[in-house]
Motif scaffolding. Structure first.
Motif, short mmCIF file in Angstrom:
data_model
loop_
_atom_site.label_atom_id
_atom_site.label_comp_id
_atom_site.label_asym_id
_atom_site.label_seq_id
_atom_site.Cartn_x
_atom_site.Cartn_y
_atom_site.Cartn_z
N GLU A 107 39.11 6.32 36.67
CA GLU A 107 40.83 6.23 36.56
C GLU A 107 41.14 4.60 36.64
N THR A 108 40.58 3.99 37.47
CA THR A 108 41.17 2.42 37.62
C THR A 108 40.96 1.73 36.24
N VAL A 109 39.93 2.05 35.33
CA VAL A 109 39.90 1.33 33.87
C VAL A 109 40.79 1.87 33.19
N ARG A 110 40.97 3.22 33.24
CA ARG A 110 42.25 3.86 32.25
C ARG A 110 43.68 3.33 32.66
N LEU A 111 43.84 3.21 34.16
CA LEU A 111 45.26 2.69 34.47
C LEU A 111 45.44 1.38 33.91
N THR A 112 44.41 0.48 33.85
CA THR A 112 44.36 -1.15 33.65
C THR A 112 44.66 -1.01 32.26
N ALA A 113 43.90 -0.46 31.47
CA ALA A 113 44.17 -0.32 29.89
C ALA A 113 45.86 0.11 29.65
N ARG A 114 46.27 0.85 30.42
CA ARG A 114 47.41 1.14 30.02
C ARG A 114 48.43 0.15 30.61
N ILE A 115 48.01 -0.55 31.46
CA ILE A 115 49.14 -1.58 31.97
C ILE A 115 49.18 -2.78 30.93
N ALA A 158 33.49 -1.33 31.07
CA ALA A 158 33.73 -0.26 30.80
C ALA A 158 35.17 -0.48 30.11
N LEU A 159 36.19 -1.26 30.31
CA LEU A 159 37.30 -1.38 29.76
C LEU A 159 36.84 -1.71 28.12
N HIS A 160 36.14 -2.76 27.99
CA HIS A 160 35.74 -3.12 26.78
C HIS A 160 35.03 -2.08 25.88
N HIS A 161 34.13 -1.53 26.60
CA HIS A 161 33.35 -0.41 25.96
C HIS A 161 34.15 0.93 25.33
N LEU A 167 43.07 -2.28 22.13
CA LEU A 167 43.59 -3.32 23.00
C LEU A 167 43.14 -4.78 22.75
N ASP A 168 44.38 -5.60 22.80
CA ASP A 168 44.23 -7.01 22.99
C ASP A 168 43.99 -7.53 24.38
N TYR A 169 42.67 -8.10 24.53
CA TYR A 169 42.47 -8.48 25.86
C TYR A 169 42.90 -9.91 26.36
N PRO A 170 43.31 -10.23 27.63
CA PRO A 170 43.15 -11.54 27.95
C PRO A 170 41.92 -12.09 28.24
N ASP A 171 41.71 -13.14 28.89
CA ASP A 171 40.49 -13.57 29.01
C ASP A 171 39.97 -13.10 30.40
N ASN A 172 38.34 -13.16 30.51
CA ASN A 172 37.85 -12.53 31.93
C ASN A 172 38.63 -12.78 33.10
N ASP A 173 38.90 -13.89 33.45
CA ASP A 173 39.35 -14.23 34.58
C ASP A 173 40.62 -13.61 34.93
N ALA A 174 41.67 -13.47 33.73
CA ALA A 174 42.82 -12.86 33.99
C ALA A 174 42.57 -11.17 34.19
N LEU A 175 41.48 -10.74 33.49
CA LEU A 175 41.22 -9.44 33.82
C LEU A 175 40.64 -9.13 35.37
N VAL A 176 39.89 -10.18 35.70
CA VAL A 176 39.57 -9.90 37.13
C VAL A 176 40.88 -9.89 38.04
N VAL A 177 41.81 -10.65 37.78
CA VAL A 177 43.00 -10.84 38.85
C VAL A 177 43.51 -9.37 38.56
N LEU A 178 43.70 -8.82 37.33
CA LEU A 178 44.52 -7.84 37.12
C LEU A 178 43.92 -6.45 37.67
N PHE A 179 42.61 -6.33 37.68
CA PHE A 179 41.83 -5.38 38.44
C PHE A 179 41.89 -5.42 39.69
N ALA A 180 41.95 -6.71 40.11
CA ALA A 180 42.04 -6.72 41.78
C ALA A 180 43.75 -6.30 42.24
#
Length: 456
Positions: A107-115, A158-161, A167-180
């Motif tokens: 659900e965390t991955v799903r929620l982040t994808a929607r954000i 999992a988000l990438h998979h 989705l258009d992804y930001p870089d890995n550092d930005a994704l770490v911040v968003l998941f946190a």
């Protein structure tokens, strides 16, 4: 900092809370049961096991929901709900068709994808962000240990998979911040019995700081969060909700807060620890247990609670991955049911040599055992545990606790199922009395319970 426009009912402002950072403060008096704030979900995801019984868009519980014509896995009240949810559901629809039974993002991955999708389609501030924007969320990135960082990297993978084509992804550092940020600011939506329905982001609600002596409570009407006073609030008073289950003693509560939210609580109850003795009540014996025996039993109780949590989590995840249909139908293997109940019964027997039944660790395992009994439809067994739980719950939890309301509700429904209408009516009325303050008198859950009373 004063909010530019008062949210919903008004009378609230964002401010700098001493020692806590941002906070929410009352600008006028609020009475017990009064609505302070309503906040629509910025994004929300219905948990997979509730598909078919709740609308994927508005979370309404009803029969006769219509399936998504393509994936056949999302369900909606009507065409309007489906159209409104499509910008979010389209992220998953094709992916679910492609992966089939192998589609299992958290659900965390799903929620982040929607954000990520929402931020692209709605870069402007939304109705959910009148006081606090999602981009302002605290991430506590500097406090993440290696284990938490590794879990976030697993979520990113999992988000990438599962969402790479949509989705258009930001870089890995930005994704770490968003998941946190999601981990620290996400909300769990629960029904009237506190069963898990899904997860959501409510930015304005996330502005509230924590206290173990909260003056408000958060409930949900579909995907709308509502905040109501559970005691009188005076002008200038900070608004506090509770981030955690308040059943447990001070040390346990603060362990949870530090692990999940990276702070310790300094509220009155944490400072005085005045309820800890009752919560950790020891058996009254002619030869009372030694301090060392009590200390060892508390350590054992904490370990067995964690063991039970892990057993439920990992066995369920294994079931989800290997046999998704079982989880959609809410069927767990009989062996797992027996294993979980055995953990409860053995731990209760061992702890019962030192702890009274009103001890919170005993109550925790009784509650888990009750849940297993309800799952296998052992109504008498569930009722037996519930009867032992309800009085200590009423003592240990604050006024207007949803945990107490849900226990009265479960007991009422069990009594009704076992043809004890007198006890059932009494229990359901006790649940309603709490819920009318916490949920508001016009909440659909209260209407449903009142209908149950009429039908019986």
């Amino acid at each position: 900092m004063r909010s530019e426009a008062a949210p919903q009912l008004g009378g609230l402002e964002r401010f700098a809370s001493p020692g806590k950072g941002r906070g929410l403060r009352a600008r006028r008096r609020f009475a017990v049961g009064e609505l302070l704030l309503s906040c629509p979900a910025y994004v929300a995801v219905l948990t997979v096991s509730e598909r078919g019984s709740h609308c994927d868009g508005c979370f309404a519980r009803k029969e006769g929901l219509s399936k998504c014509g393509r994936c056949k896995q999302a369900f909606y009240c009507n065409v309007e709900c489906q159209k409104e949810d499509w910008p979010m559901h389209k992220l998953e629809c094709a992916s679910m068709c492609t992966f089939g039974q192998n589609w299992h993002p958290s659900e965390t991955v799903r929620l982040t994808a929607r954000i990520l999708a929402k931020q692209k389609t709605h870069p402007e501030r939304t109705q959910s962000e009148k006081l606090l924007a999602v981009k302002e969320f605290e991430s506590h990135l500097d406090k993440l240990d290696n284990e938490k960082r590794e879990l976030i990297q697993n979520d990113i993978a999992a988000l990438h998979h599962f969402y790479s084509k949509h989705l258009d992804y930001p870089d890995n550092d930005a994704l770490v911040v968003l998941f946190a940020q999601v981990n620290c600011n996400g909300f769990t939506i629960e029904d009237e019995e506190l069963s898990h329905l899904g997860s959501a982001i409510f930015p304005d609600v996330a502005l509230m700081n924590h206290s173990c002596c909260p003056n408000v409570i958060v409930t949900y009407k579909g995907t709308l969060a509502e905040v109501r006073a559970v005691r009188e609030i005076e002008p200038g008073e900070e608004i506090f909700s509770s981030y955690i289950d308040l059943l447990y003693p001070t040390e346990d509560r603060n362990d949870r807060l530090r692990d999940s939210y990276f702070f310790s609580c300094d509220c009155r109850e944490c400072t005085t620890k005045e309820k800890d003795k009752e919560k950790l009540e020891i058996c009254k014996l002619n030869d009372p247990p030694s301090a060392e025996t009590v200390k060892n039993m508390i350590k054992y109780a904490r370990n067995v609670i964690e063991e039970f949590r892990r057993a439920k989590h990992y066995k369920y995840i294994l079931c989800l991955i290997l046999t998704p249909l079982l989880c959609v139908l809410k069927i767990l293997p009989a062996g797992l049911q027996n294993e979980l109940l055995e953990i409860c019964e053995l731990s209760l027997e061992k702890m019962g040599a030192v702890f009274e039944d009103s001890n919170v660790y005993m109550l925790h395992m009784m509650y888990q055992a009750m849940g297993v009994c309800l799952y296998v439809q052992d109504w008498e067994g569930a009722l037996c545990y519930g009867q032992k739980i309800i009085r200590p719950y009423s003592k240990h939890y604050p006024s207007y606790s949803l945990n107490v309301a849900s226990m009265w509700l479960k007991l009422g429904r069990l009594y009704m199922a076992l043809k004890n209408r007198t006890a059932g009516v009494k229990a359901l009325k006790r649940a309603i009395a709490i819920m009318e303050v916490a949920h508001g008198k016009d909440h659909p859950y209260i209407s449903e319970i009142k209908k149950e009373l009429e039908d019986h």
